[in-house]
Design a protein around this motif. Sequence first.
Motif, PDB file in Angstrom:
ATOM      1  N   HIS A 142     -18.363  41.596   0.258  1.00  0.00           N
ATOM      2  CA  HIS A 142     -17.018  41.934   0.718  1.00  0.00           C
ATOM      3  C   HIS A 142     -16.432  40.820   1.573  1.00  0.00           C
ATOM      4  O   HIS A 142     -15.226  40.597   1.564  1.00  0.00           O
ATOM      5  CB  HIS A 142     -17.012  43.259   1.480  1.00  0.00           C
ATOM      6  CG  HIS A 142     -15.648  43.601   1.997  1.00  0.00           C
ATOM      7  ND1 HIS A 142     -14.613  43.942   1.150  1.00  0.00           N
ATOM      8  CD2 HIS A 142     -15.127  43.589   3.248  1.00  0.00           C
ATOM      9  CE1 HIS A 142     -13.524  44.133   1.876  1.00  0.00           C
ATOM     10  NE2 HIS A 142     -13.800  43.932   3.148  1.00  0.00           N
ATOM     11  N   PHE A 143     -17.264  40.119   2.291  1.00  0.00           N
ATOM     12  CA  PHE A 143     -16.755  39.042   3.153  1.00  0.00           C
ATOM     13  C   PHE A 143     -15.999  37.995   2.347  1.00  0.00           C
ATOM     14  O   PHE A 143     -15.068  37.384   2.850  1.00  0.00           O
ATOM     15  CB  PHE A 143     -17.899  38.353   3.894  1.00  0.00           C
ATOM     16  CG  PHE A 143     -18.522  39.224   4.944  1.00  0.00           C
ATOM     17  CD1 PHE A 143     -17.738  40.045   5.743  1.00  0.00           C
ATOM     18  CD2 PHE A 143     -19.891  39.216   5.147  1.00  0.00           C
ATOM     19  CE1 PHE A 143     -18.312  40.851   6.715  1.00  0.00           C
ATOM     20  CE2 PHE A 143     -20.474  40.010   6.110  1.00  0.00           C
ATOM     21  CZ  PHE A 143     -19.692  40.828   6.900  1.00  0.00           C
ATOM     22  N   ALA A 144     -16.406  37.807   1.090  1.00  0.00           N
ATOM     23  CA  ALA A 144     -15.775  36.784   0.269  1.00  0.00           C
ATOM     24  C   ALA A 144     -14.349  37.174  -0.102  1.00  0.00           C
ATOM     25  O   ALA A 144     -13.531  36.318  -0.409  1.00  0.00           O
ATOM     26  CB  ALA A 144     -16.593  36.549  -0.995  1.00  0.00           C
ATOM     27  N   THR A 145     -14.036  38.469  -0.087  1.00  0.00           N
ATOM     28  CA  THR A 145     -12.724  38.905  -0.552  1.00  0.00           C
ATOM     29  C   THR A 145     -11.920  39.610   0.519  1.00  0.00           C
ATOM     30  O   THR A 145     -10.771  39.960   0.286  1.00  0.00           O
ATOM     31  CB  THR A 145     -12.873  39.883  -1.742  1.00  0.00           C
ATOM     32  OG1 THR A 145     -13.652  40.996  -1.310  1.00  0.00           O
ATOM     33  CG2 THR A 145     -13.560  39.226  -2.914  1.00  0.00           C
ATOM     34  N   CYS A 146     -12.525  39.840   1.676  1.00  0.00           N
ATOM     35  CA  CYS A 146     -11.829  40.592   2.723  1.00  0.00           C
ATOM     36  C   CYS A 146     -10.556  39.869   3.121  1.00  0.00           C
ATOM     37  O   CYS A 146     -10.574  38.685   3.435  1.00  0.00           O
ATOM     38  CB  CYS A 146     -12.722  40.768   3.938  1.00  0.00           C
ATOM     39  SG  CYS A 146     -11.949  41.818   5.194  1.00  0.00           S
ATOM     40  N   THR A 147      -9.449  40.605   3.097  1.00  0.00           N
ATOM     41  CA  THR A 147      -8.180  39.968   3.393  1.00  0.00           C
ATOM     42  C   THR A 147      -7.946  39.791   4.884  1.00  0.00           C
ATOM     43  O   THR A 147      -7.152  38.971   5.306  1.00  0.00           O
ATOM     44  CB  THR A 147      -7.019  40.820   2.819  1.00  0.00           C
ATOM     45  OG1 THR A 147      -7.238  42.176   3.196  1.00  0.00           O
ATOM     46  CG2 THR A 147      -6.984  40.723   1.314  1.00  0.00           C
TER      47      THR A 147
END
Length: 85
Positions: A76-81
């Motif tokens: 999720h860290f890679a895509t968290c806005t």
Amino acid sequence: MRSGNPFGVCKNCGKQIMWIKTKAGKNMPVNPQMINYRRPEAGKKAEEKLVTPQGEIVAADRTDGRNAEGFGYISHFATCTKGRR
Ligand SMILES: [Zn+2]
């Protein structure tokens, strides 16, 4: 320790996340969508880092179902806005 329910909500963006325990014993938040992956040929760089349901971290490319090697989840860290700037 959390018991049973692997789902949670990201504190930063409020999206649903899922927790996977990696082989290293860390809990990692991932996006709950399954991603089909295929490892790139030797010498090529993978586009994504995924974690499998077994907690194994693989560097691979996204692919459609036909030539997939397996499936995993994106951190999720890679895509968290609303994550790191
Ligand atoms: Zn988030």
